[in-house]
Design an enzyme around this catalytic site. Structure first.
Site, PDB file in Angstrom:
ATOM      1  N   CYS A 199      13.904   0.342   6.489  1.00  0.00           N
ATOM      2  CA  CYS A 199      12.647  -0.417   6.556  1.00  0.00           C
ATOM      3  C   CYS A 199      12.434  -1.064   5.188  1.00  0.00           C
ATOM      4  CB  CYS A 199      11.477   0.473   6.986  1.00  0.00           C
ATOM      5  SG  CYS A 199      11.092   1.848   5.874  1.00  0.00           S
ATOM      6  N   ASP A 241       4.620  -2.145  10.992  1.00  0.00           N
ATOM      7  CA  ASP A 241       4.497  -1.432   9.720  1.00  0.00           C
ATOM      8  C   ASP A 241       3.108  -0.794   9.630  1.00  0.00           C
ATOM      9  OD1 ASP A 241       4.493  -0.520   7.159  1.00  0.00           O
ATOM     10  OD2 ASP A 241       5.193  -2.386   6.263  1.00  0.00           O
ATOM     11  N   CYS A 301       7.583   5.021   5.115  1.00  0.00           N
ATOM     12  CA  CYS A 301       6.812   5.169   6.357  1.00  0.00           C
ATOM     13  C   CYS A 301       7.729   5.189   7.578  1.00  0.00           C
ATOM     14  CB  CYS A 301       5.777   4.041   6.496  1.00  0.00           C
ATOM     15  SG  CYS A 301       4.554   3.992   5.174  1.00  0.00           S
ATOM     16  N   ARG A 302       8.187   4.016   8.001  1.00  0.00           N
ATOM     17  CA  ARG A 302       8.905   3.925   9.278  1.00  0.00           C
ATOM     18  C   ARG A 302      10.267   4.595   9.263  1.00  0.00           C
ATOM     19  NH1 ARG A 302       8.464  -2.412   9.578  1.00  0.00           N
ATOM     20  NH2 ARG A 302       8.599  -2.010   7.327  1.00  0.00           N
ATOM     21  N   SER A 303      11.102   4.267   8.274  1.00  0.00           N
ATOM     22  CA  SER A 303      12.485   4.787   8.342  1.00  0.00           C
ATOM     23  C   SER A 303      12.570   6.292   8.091  1.00  0.00           C
ATOM     24  CB  SER A 303      13.435   3.989   7.442  1.00  0.00           C
ATOM     25  OG  SER A 303      13.091   4.064   6.079  1.00  0.00           O
ATOM     26  N   ASN A 327      10.874   2.485   2.683  1.00  0.00           N
ATOM     27  CA  ASN A 327      11.488   3.803   2.916  1.00  0.00           C
ATOM     28  C   ASN A 327      10.498   4.949   2.672  1.00  0.00           C
ATOM     29  OD1 ASN A 327      14.318   5.761   1.621  1.00  0.00           O
ATOM     30  ND2 ASN A 327      13.635   5.566   3.712  1.00  0.00           N
TER      31      ASN A 327
HETATM   32  P1  4NP Z   1       7.743   1.074   5.256  1.00  0.00           P
HETATM   33  O1  4NP Z   1       6.241   0.665   4.894  1.00  0.00           O
HETATM   34  O2  4NP Z   1       8.594  -0.172   5.053  1.00  0.00           O
HETATM   35  O3  4NP Z   1       7.670   1.455   6.705  1.00  0.00           O
HETATM   36  O4  4NP Z   1       8.128   2.216   4.340  1.00  0.00           O
HETATM   37  C1  4NP Z   1       5.877   0.083   3.674  1.00  0.00           C
HETATM   38  C2  4NP Z   1       5.765   0.863   2.553  1.00  0.00           C
HETATM   39  C3  4NP Z   1       5.381   0.301   1.351  1.00  0.00           C
HETATM   40  C4  4NP Z   1       5.123  -1.059   1.286  1.00  0.00           C
HETATM   41  C5  4NP Z   1       5.262  -1.839   2.418  1.00  0.00           C
HETATM   42  C6  4NP Z   1       5.644  -1.269   3.611  1.00  0.00           C
HETATM   43  N1  4NP Z   1       4.705  -1.622   0.056  1.00  0.00           N
HETATM   44  O5  4NP Z   1       4.396  -2.818   0.046  1.00  0.00           O
HETATM   45  O6  4NP Z   1       4.664  -0.921  -0.967  1.00  0.00           O
END
Ligand code: 4NP
Length: 165
Positions: free
Chosen positions: A16, A132, A21-23, A19
């Site tokens: 993702c 997300d 939340c989703r993954s 790294n």
């Molecule tokens: P992820 O979510 O891609 O599912 O881990 C996010 C985590 C952090 C950010 C964006 C999306 N960020 O902008 O810091």
């Protein structure tokens, strides 16, 4: 590699953006299913971005994994995807189309990984993105957990070798 029952080992990387939340949730969901089914699947996750390298998963992701999956993901540490991943993993599964495009741009020619969208393995959601939840709330994290869990079940169905006759 040890083989559970009739399976061959495969290695899967979820990717993702951050790294956190989703993954990590997809990683935890697939690992739990593989254990339940006694399948030999190596599972990891990474982000296309570098902002959260070394960080534990988002507290809301930890909470939903604990609450809905009865799993602790607290010791996971975010890392950034790299070129070697394309030869270490058989499958690289992108959470959204931005991740997919970034991964396709960095995939070394001739590397072994099969790159696809994770939701290609969730019937009815082929080509779609896992939303997300980072800017959302607990309900968004719960929806994320349910979706990645369902897609992980679909992935296992798709790659599981047929039982011997
Ligand atoms: P992820 O979510 O891609 O599912 O881990 C996010 C985590 C952090 C950010 C964006 C999306 N960020 O902008 O810091």
């Amino acid at each position: 590699m040890t083989a559970g029952n009739d399976t061959r080992s495969i290695a899967v990387l979820f990717v993702c953006l951050g790294n956190i939340c989703r993954s990590p949730l997809a990683e935890a969901a697939l690992r739990a299913i593989a254990e339940r089914e006694e399948l030999d699947i190596v599972v990891d996750s990474a982000g296309t971005g570098d902002w959260h390298i070394g960080h534990a998963p988002d507290a809301r992701a930890q909470e939903v994994a604990r609450k809905l999956g009865r799993l602790s993901i607290a010791t996971m540490q975010a890392r950034q995807v790299n070129a070697e991943d394309f030869d270490r993993f058989d499958y690289i599964l992108a959470m959204d189309t931005n991740n997919f495009d970034d991964l396709r741009a960095m995939q070394p020619p001739g590397s072994k990984a099969q790159l696809s969208m994770f939701l290609d393995y969730l019937p009815g959601h082929e080509g779609g993105s896992v939303a997300d939840p980072y800017y959302g709330d607990e309900r968004d994290f719960e929806a994320c957990w349910r979706q990645v869990s369902a897609a992980a079940e679909g992935f296992v169905k798709a790659v599981r070798p047929p039982a011997p006759a």
